[in-house]
Design a protein around this motif. Structure first.
Motif, short mmCIF file in Angstrom:
data_model
loop_
_atom_site.label_atom_id
_atom_site.label_comp_id
_atom_site.label_asym_id
_atom_site.label_seq_id
_atom_site.Cartn_x
_atom_site.Cartn_y
_atom_site.Cartn_z
N SER A 104 0.77 -1.33 -0.07
CA SER A 104 -0.10 -0.08 0.03
C SER A 104 0.84 1.07 0.02
O SER A 104 1.60 1.38 0.97
N GLY A 105 0.72 2.04 -1.12
CA GLY A 105 1.50 3.15 -1.00
C GLY A 105 1.09 4.34 -0.05
O GLY A 105 2.14 5.02 0.58
N THR A 106 -0.03 4.44 0.33
CA THR A 106 -0.59 5.23 1.41
C THR A 106 -0.08 4.93 2.68
O THR A 106 0.43 5.80 3.54
N THR A 107 0.01 3.45 3.07
CA THR A 107 0.74 3.18 4.30
C THR A 107 2.05 3.39 4.41
O THR A 107 2.72 3.74 5.46
N HIS A 108 2.83 3.15 3.09
CA HIS A 108 4.30 3.55 3.22
C HIS A 108 4.42 5.27 3.43
O HIS A 108 5.28 5.49 4.36
N LEU A 109 3.58 5.83 2.82
CA LEU A 109 3.74 7.19 3.20
C LEU A 109 3.39 7.58 4.80
O LEU A 109 3.97 8.56 5.32
N THR A 110 2.58 6.74 5.41
CA THR A 110 2.18 6.88 6.86
C THR A 110 3.46 6.58 7.55
O THR A 110 3.61 7.02 8.65
N VAL A 111 3.94 5.48 7.31
CA VAL A 111 5.28 4.86 7.99
C VAL A 111 6.47 5.93 7.70
O VAL A 111 7.05 6.52 8.58
N GLU A 112 6.61 6.51 6.75
CA GLU A 112 7.62 7.64 6.25
C GLU A 112 7.18 8.91 7.08
O GLU A 112 8.22 9.68 7.52
N THR A 113 6.09 9.36 7.15
CA THR A 113 5.73 10.40 7.87
C THR A 113 6.19 10.26 9.43
O THR A 113 6.75 11.20 9.82
N ILE A 114 6.09 9.14 9.84
CA ILE A 114 6.33 8.96 11.30
C ILE A 114 7.94 8.64 11.32
O ILE A 114 8.59 9.46 12.15
N LEU A 115 8.42 8.11 10.51
CA LEU A 115 10.01 8.19 10.59
C LEU A 115 10.66 9.50 10.31
O LEU A 115 11.56 9.88 10.98
N GLN A 116 10.03 10.31 9.48
CA GLN A 116 10.63 11.52 9.24
C GLN A 116 10.33 12.68 10.34
O GLN A 116 11.14 13.63 10.64
N GLY A 117 9.15 12.40 10.90
CA GLY A 117 8.45 13.18 12.10
C GLY A 117 9.44 13.05 13.42
O GLY A 117 9.64 13.90 14.22
N GLU A 118 9.77 11.76 13.54
CA GLU A 118 10.09 11.35 14.97
C GLU A 118 11.62 11.15 14.81
O GLU A 118 12.58 11.00 15.83
N GLY A 119 12.31 10.82 13.53
CA GLY A 119 13.57 10.55 13.39
C GLY A 119 13.77 8.94 13.23
O GLY A 119 12.77 8.23 13.62
N TRP A 120 14.91 8.33 12.59
CA TRP A 120 14.84 6.75 12.36
C TRP A 120 14.71 6.08 13.30
O TRP A 120 13.88 5.51 13.38
N GLU A 121 15.41 6.24 14.30
CA GLU A 121 15.70 5.36 15.60
C GLU A 121 14.07 5.41 16.48
O GLU A 121 13.52 4.38 16.53
N LYS A 122 13.82 6.52 16.71
CA LYS A 122 12.75 6.75 17.56
C LYS A 122 11.39 6.35 16.80
O LYS A 122 10.61 5.60 17.20
N GLY A 123 11.55 6.64 15.50
CA GLY A 123 10.21 6.19 14.60
C GLY A 123 10.19 4.66 14.24
O GLY A 123 9.05 4.28 14.63
N TRP A 124 11.30 3.95 14.36
CA TRP A 124 10.91 2.43 14.08
C TRP A 124 10.62 1.95 15.58
O TRP A 124 9.90 1.12 15.42
#
Length: 447
Positions: free
Chosen positions: A175-195
């Motif tokens: 799902s492209g939209t879920t990928h964007l949701t995941v990327e939003t969290i990773l970009q908003g929180e940073g890689w380590e905290k986001g994951w």
């Protein structure tokens, strides 16, 4: 003799006439490849065909990720005419691969250049923003009341033990939209905290669905209490009468769902008309249909745009958003993010669920009966369960990222990628088992 000579002439004329009719029919058909549900495509098809009776819309439904190889592998002259999707990365890839064609005459000059700091249209002119989308949390009000659950407002809320087994999301590789949701969290929180946050949310999930539609459908019918979705899924459910709510977390992004002409399509003139229609005031107003519930790229101040009185203003949401979405970063690590999610969440969901359940149980006991040794064991359990298997140093290594961008049909490349994925999968399994064991030991000390 005349009748014998006349028959092939008649046959040839009939064949020629049939071919010309077929060609004319094909000339009036625009093939649109899109990930959008039938509620959107049917509404646009009927409205556009009513306005353009000589043109027919043919809808080919594929996810953004599946559309790329399909377009790439179809011969020029036989490709679909229009690509229409929320998948930002897919447009970047198609433009880079010279599979999109500029159609400046189809644009609408009333569309602003940016939403927040993000370009609405491609700066190079290969695609247009057609609707605006944010990402957030959808809840079923009856389900939440029946289970006495507080309404979550932020992604971080979904990591809490109270939501265990009540959440759903789809796989970002499907799902492209879920990928964007995941990327939003990773970009908003940073890689380590986001994951860490994503793994905790994954552990609380009842399911990871194959397609993005599965999440809002499940929340609408009460199968799930909470879903991570693109906004139009949540808003369409609400405006269509389902007992659901939708909220934008403060860590969200607003990006365009876009539309573009595919290079090598069959009917460019007719395709240009459809793109122009989708960007016109009439085409933008179709987004307000309760079954669609999307945000127009035209600002609400545009003369003649009829906006429902209680509709969210996506431009206001974009101004408040904490995430300045970087599509180039998203595209560069797309294959890494989707593969890592699948190997550590999608394919190891049962083990992640078990570890998370054990951690939540130990947390509840520890809150009631403090114990330093149990607290240390619980800390170790969380580390095993929720530490990403790829660290930020590797993510910033261009050579490492390049591994995931190479041609997977190459035997050496496929072998290298398979080796990495098998390593992540087995490591995740071992980590979750260890986390469950440590959390169980912590609980045993708190009896």
């Amino acid at each position: 003799m005349r009748s014998i000579a006349f028959k092939p002439v008649v046959t040839a004329l009939a064949l020629a006439l049939g071919l010309s009719i077929y060609a004319a029919a094909q000339a009036g058909t625009v093939t649109v490849i899109t990930s959008f549900p039938k509620e959107i495509t049917d509404t646009y098809r009927k409205a556009f065909e009513a306005k353009n009776p000589t043109i027919k819309l043919e809808i080919l439904n594929k996810s953004g990720t599946a559309s790329i190889p399909y377009i790439r592998e179809t011969a020029a002259g036989q490709r679909p005419d229009v690509f229409w999707s929320s998948d930002v990365v897919a447009f970047e890839v198609l433009a880079r691969d010279k599979l999109l064609q500029k159609v400046p005459e189809a644009g609408n000059p009333l569309v602003p250049k940016k939403i927040g700091n993000y370009p609405v249209n491609d700066p190079e002119g290969f695609y247009f923003g057609q609707a605006l989308s944010g990402y957030g949390i959808m809840t079923n009000k009856r389900y939440m009341q029946a289970n006495k659950l507080p309404a979550p407002k932020e992604w971080a809320d979904l990591t809490k033990g109270v939501y265990y087994g009540h959440v759903a999301l789809s796989s970002p590789s499907r799902s492209g939209t879920t990928h964007l949701t995941v990327e939003t969290i990773l970009q908003g929180e940073g890689w380590e905290k986001g994951w860490t946050q994503l793994l905790q949310i994954g552990g609380n999930c009842a399911a990871v669905t194959d397609r993005s539609f599965g999440v809002p459908d499940g929340v609408n019918n009460g199968q799930f209490g909470i879903g991570l979705v693109i906004d139009f899924f949540g808003l369409a459910g609400r405006y269509s009468g389902f007992p659901v709510d939708f909220v934008y977390p403060s860590v969200t992004s607003v990006v365009p769902a876009s539309i573009a002409m595919i290079a090598g399509g069959k009917n460019t003139a007719e395709a240009s008309k459809f793109i122009a229609y989708s960007l016109s005031t009439e085409g933008q107003e179709l987004l307000f249909d309760p079954k669609i519930s999307r945000m127009p790229v035209l600002p609400y101040s545009v003369a003649g745009l009829k906006v429902p009185h209680d509709y969210p203003n996506i431009y206001d949401i974009a101004r408040k958003s904490k995430v300045k979405f970087d599509s180039e970063l998203s595209e560069a690590r797309y294959a890494l993010v989707t593969s890592l999610f699948d190997q550590t969440v999608t394919f190891r969901l049962k083990e992640l669920q078990a570890a998370t359940k054990a951690i939540h149980e130990a947390e509840r006991k520890l809150a009631a009966k403090p114990n330093p040794r149990a607290a240390e064991l619980l800390k170790q359990a969380r580390s095993f369960a929720y530490t990403p298997l790829v660290d930020e140093k590797n993510v910033n290594d261009k050579q490492f990222l390049e591994i995931f961008r190479k041609n997977k049909k190459d035997v050496a490349v496929a072998k290298q990628l398979t080796g990495l994925e098998e390593l992540w999968n087995s490591k995740a399994k071992a980590n979750y088992a260890r986390a469950e064991q440590l959390a169980g030991e912590a609980s045993a000390l708190l009896k």
